[in-house]
Each structure stands twice: as C-alpha cells, then as structure tokens.
Design a protein around this motif. Structure first.
Motif, short mmCIF file in Angstrom:
data_model
loop_
_atom_site.label_atom_id
_atom_site.label_comp_id
_atom_site.label_asym_id
_atom_site.label_seq_id
_atom_site.Cartn_x
_atom_site.Cartn_y
_atom_site.Cartn_z
N ILE A 326 2.11 -96.97 -4.35
CA ILE A 326 1.78 -97.07 -2.93
C ILE A 326 2.60 -98.22 -2.35
O ILE A 326 2.38 -99.39 -2.68
CB ILE A 326 0.27 -97.33 -2.70
N VAL A 327 3.56 -97.89 -1.51
CA VAL A 327 4.46 -98.90 -0.95
C VAL A 327 3.83 -99.49 0.30
O VAL A 327 3.51 -98.76 1.25
CB VAL A 327 5.84 -98.29 -0.63
N ARG A 328 3.67 -100.80 0.30
CA ARG A 328 3.12 -101.52 1.46
C ARG A 328 4.11 -102.60 1.89
O ARG A 328 5.29 -102.54 1.54
CB ARG A 328 1.74 -102.09 1.11
N GLU A 329 3.61 -103.59 2.60
CA GLU A 329 4.52 -104.55 3.25
C GLU A 329 5.02 -105.67 2.34
O GLU A 329 5.82 -106.50 2.78
CB GLU A 329 3.81 -105.17 4.46
N SER A 330 4.58 -105.75 1.10
CA SER A 330 4.94 -106.89 0.25
C SER A 330 6.26 -106.72 -0.46
O SER A 330 6.67 -107.62 -1.21
CB SER A 330 3.84 -107.14 -0.80
N THR A 331 6.95 -105.60 -0.24
CA THR A 331 8.24 -105.39 -0.92
C THR A 331 9.34 -105.00 0.09
O THR A 331 9.10 -104.20 0.99
CB THR A 331 8.13 -104.28 -1.99
N GLN A 332 10.51 -105.59 -0.12
CA GLN A 332 11.69 -105.22 0.68
C GLN A 332 12.93 -105.70 -0.05
O GLN A 332 12.86 -106.38 -1.07
CB GLN A 332 11.64 -105.80 2.08
N HIS A 333 14.08 -105.34 0.48
CA HIS A 333 15.37 -105.76 -0.07
C HIS A 333 15.44 -107.29 -0.07
O HIS A 333 15.03 -107.93 0.91
CB HIS A 333 16.52 -105.16 0.73
N PRO A 334 15.95 -107.92 -1.14
CA PRO A 334 15.96 -109.38 -1.20
C PRO A 334 16.78 -110.06 -0.11
O PRO A 334 16.54 -111.24 0.19
CB PRO A 334 16.56 -109.67 -2.59
N ASN A 335 17.72 -109.37 0.49
CA ASN A 335 18.55 -110.00 1.52
C ASN A 335 18.24 -109.49 2.92
O ASN A 335 19.02 -109.69 3.85
CB ASN A 335 20.03 -109.74 1.21
N SER A 336 17.11 -108.79 3.09
CA SER A 336 16.78 -108.23 4.42
C SER A 336 16.31 -109.34 5.35
O SER A 336 15.71 -110.30 4.94
CB SER A 336 15.67 -107.18 4.26
#
Length: 336
Positions: A326-336
């Motif tokens: 379940i993808v939520r807001e705690s993950t993103q690209h490290p350089n975003s």
C-alpha cells in the motif's frame, strides 16, 4: 440389550475423525462423496440410526481452543482481528472457541490448560509464538494443532504464515524502483522468525538489484522502544535515504526519530513498514506499508485445522499467504 452405535464407533471403525462422520451423516459439505458413501454404508451396517440431510440429534457443538501468550493477546489490533475471523469461521462449522492466555509462569514450566490435559477440545490454534518447548508440549498431547504467524523446524504442526520473504522483497523493491540505493533495515530478528525472514527478503531485493549489502545500515537486534531506536539510528556515521521496518511499530518509531534528527519525510528519508496496522495510518505523513489480510489468516487457519483433523497422518505443511504493498506519502524518489 443392544448397545447404541455412536458416531465415534463409526469413526473408529473407519479410522477417520468423528467430525467427518458428523458432516457425512448430516448432509454437510466437508467430505468427498466417496467418503460420505463409505460412512453411510458403515452406519447402515452397524445399525446407526440417523436422519440424512438433517442435523443429527447426536451432533453437538464442538470445541476448539485458541492459545496465545499474554503479549500476543495484548496486540489487539493485529491478533484481535484474526481471532474474530476464527470465531466467525468456527461458528459456521458448529464449533465454539475457548480462549486460553498463557502467562510466563505457565510457559516456562510447561503447564498446559486443563482442557488440553483432559482432551476436551477437538483442535488447537496457537496465535504467534509462546516458546518452542511449550508448543511442543501442546502438540505432544496428540490434539490436532495449527500455528498462526509462527513456525520453527522443531515444531511438528501445520503453520499459517505471511510470505515474509517475498513481502519484504516487494517492499524494498518499491524503494529501489523509486531510486533509493542506501536502504536501512530495522527490527529485532531475535523476537520472531518472521522478522528474520523479512531480513532475508530485504537482502534478496538488494542482491537482485545489484546493490551492495551494507551491514552498517542493518539494525537487527534493537528493542521496539523509542530510546533504543533513537540511539541505534543516531550512532550511524551516515544515514540511509530509506528505511525498511519489520513492522508498523518500528515504522512509527523511525518516523519520530527521523524528525528528531532534523530530517523530513519523504523529502530526505522514505519509510516502508509492515502489517498495515493502525500505527501506519496515524503517522504524518501516512506510512507506505505491506498489507496483511488478517481475516484471511483466520479463515485459512480454521480450514487447515479441519483438514488436519480429517487427515492426521498427512505430512505437516506451511501455508504462505500473500500481502500487498500500500503506497502512501512516506515514500518518494530520493532527489524529488
């Protein structure tokens, strides 16, 4: 005087469980047509009187026991939902559940509940781990037993488990696909075999992606307490850009620690946890997690216990249940 023939007499003659006899003679599902006819033929031959297609007057509500440590029962959000599913599925099959909480004194001294010693239950479900010697003492009673969310090579019983390795692989792969290569692991692998398997899944994902395993970022023997987690993370010379946490509790703590150290989530650090429990849904931001279908756990446990009762001589099995990211807001690209 002619002795009344009982379902148990038929079961003993055919070397099957009384439950199978009851299902066959009452017209319920759960036995093959071949077995049903075999039971009916034996019942007729032995002079058993029954009403086909209707509930037998002899058939009574049977009893299963569910055992767990006091710690496991305290985790109501996780094991509570599994228990409710078990109770519901058992009731459908005319079984009632008896709860037995095993305290530390009983587990250390291998003191079994009276209902196990007097063989007044037909089957046993054990939630999570108690101790291996205690579980061995339970299985030594000969009562069919199914373990839920626990297994060990020394334990001779069926197990219902999350596919921990593949689930952890999926979680870490998500971080890798976002562009993370500096990924930490946190949990206590001494606490549960499941956590050790999640570490293996973490390592497998790194290996498949060609990312070098860095033991410095693997914190695998830390207590699930704020001070311990803070000290462990704070002592790192270099912080990873993402963390895989063995459960939502560690995910919640890592979330707090990251903020204490002055980092932002997910801009500086991404977090993935495990279980999709309440803690993953109250963090800021909400935590990406692996979802475990707890109701399915309960259904499969009851199904397997009934199967084991009817097939006592079959080899023990481990049933691995899938989980979903379940993808939520705690993950993103490290350089975003």
């Amino acid at each position: 005087m002619k002795v009344k023939v009982t379902m148990q007499d038929i079961a003993d003659r055919l070397n099957i469980s009384k439950n199978s006899v009851s299902q066959a003679l009452s017209g319920k599902d759960g036995v093959s047509e071949e077995t049903r006819q075999l039971i009916i033929d034996a019942a007729n031959e032995m002079g058993y009187i029954y009403s086909r297609g209707r509930k037998s007057t002899e058939e009574e509500v049977g009893t299963f026991a569910i055992l767990a440590s006091e710690f496991a029962f305290s985790k109501r959000n996780f094991f509570g939902e599994i228990y409710l599913s078990i109770e519901k599925e058992a009731a459908k099959r005319n079984k009632r559940m008896v709860i037995q909480s095993i305290d530390k004194h009983s587990s250390e001294n291998l003191i079994l509940p009276p209902i196990l010693l007097d063989q007044s239950v037909e089957g046993i479900l054990i939630l999570s781990h108690i101790t291996n010697p205690y579980i061995q003492a339970v299985t030594n009673t000969g009562i069919p037993t199914v373990l839920i969310d626990h297994h060990h090579p020394d334990l001779k019983a069926d197990s219902i488990l999350t596919n921990n390795r593949y689930a952890a692989f999926t979680a870490v792969q998500h971080l890798i696909e976002l562009g993370h290569t500096h990924i930490g692991f946190i949990g206590n692998i001494q606490f549960s075999p499941s956590y050790y398997e999640r570490l293996e899944g973490y390592r497998l994902a790194l290996y498949q992606a060609g990312i070098e395993y860095n033991p410095i970022w693997v914190i695998d023997r830390v207590v699930e307490e704020m001070d311990d987690v803070l000290n462990a993370v704070q002592s790192l010379d270099k912080q990873p850009t993402a963390w895989f946490c063995v459960n939502d509790g560690f995910g919640f703590l890592i979330n707090s620690v990251v903020y204490k150290l002055g980092y932002s989530i997910p801009q500086d650090v991404s977090i993935v946890s495990f279980d999709n429990g309440q803690l993953s849904r109250i963090t800021t931001p909400l935590t990406t997690t692996m979802d475990v279908d707890l109701s399915y756990f309960g259904r499969k446990a009851i199904e397997q216990l009934f199967w084991r009762i009817d097939h006592p001589e079959e080899p023990f099995v481990e049933i691995l249940l899938p989980s979903n990211l379940i993808v939520r807001e705690s993950t993103q690209h490290p350089n975003s």
